[in-house]
Design an enzyme around this catalytic site. Structure first.
Site: not given
Length: 128
Positions: A1-3, A40, A72
């Site tokens: 789940m990269p931000l 995201f 991130t």
């Protein structure tokens, strides 16, 4: 789940911002095998004096249309995947919305999987 945090100069259209966000996400799906529904992103626009960058660092000539993309993500990606991501992002954003590759600055911030909470106040990837 990269931000993903996308920073650019104020004054762009909603369509332009949507194209930037979509191009970054699609590149992550293709180069890093991020699930398509795993999206995201935060987009922030800045006044001219609040977005500071060197216009000619490392033999790259940048314009006022510069876009910073800070992603991130967890630490398991290989160097080849990261290079593929950078290339795919530049290609995708050149196609739509027409961003010059010289105006794309990407920074990956890698964190251990246990440093994420995806909701409910839980550390879903933390192993005890």
């Amino acid at each position: 789940m990269p931000l993903v945090r996308i920073s650019l100069r104020e004054g762009t259209t909603p369509e332009y911002r949507k194209a930037i966000a979509q191009g970054v996400h699609q590149a992550m799906v293709e180069a890093l095998a991020v699930p398509a529904q795993d999206r995201f992103q935060v987009i922030s626009e800045y006044k001219a004096g609040d977005l500071i960058y060197d216009q000619d660092s490392l033999d790259v000539t940048r314009s006022d249309k510069i876009v910073f993309a800070q992603i991130t993500l967890s630490t398991e990606r290989k160097p080849g995947q990261k290079r593929a991501l950078f290339k795919r992002m530049a290609e995708s954003l050149a196609k739509s919305p027409g961003l010059r590759p010289q105006d794309l600055l990407v920074n990956l911030v890698e964190v251990s999987s246990e440093n994420w909470s995806f909701g409910k106040g839980e550390a879903q990837y933390q192993k005890d």
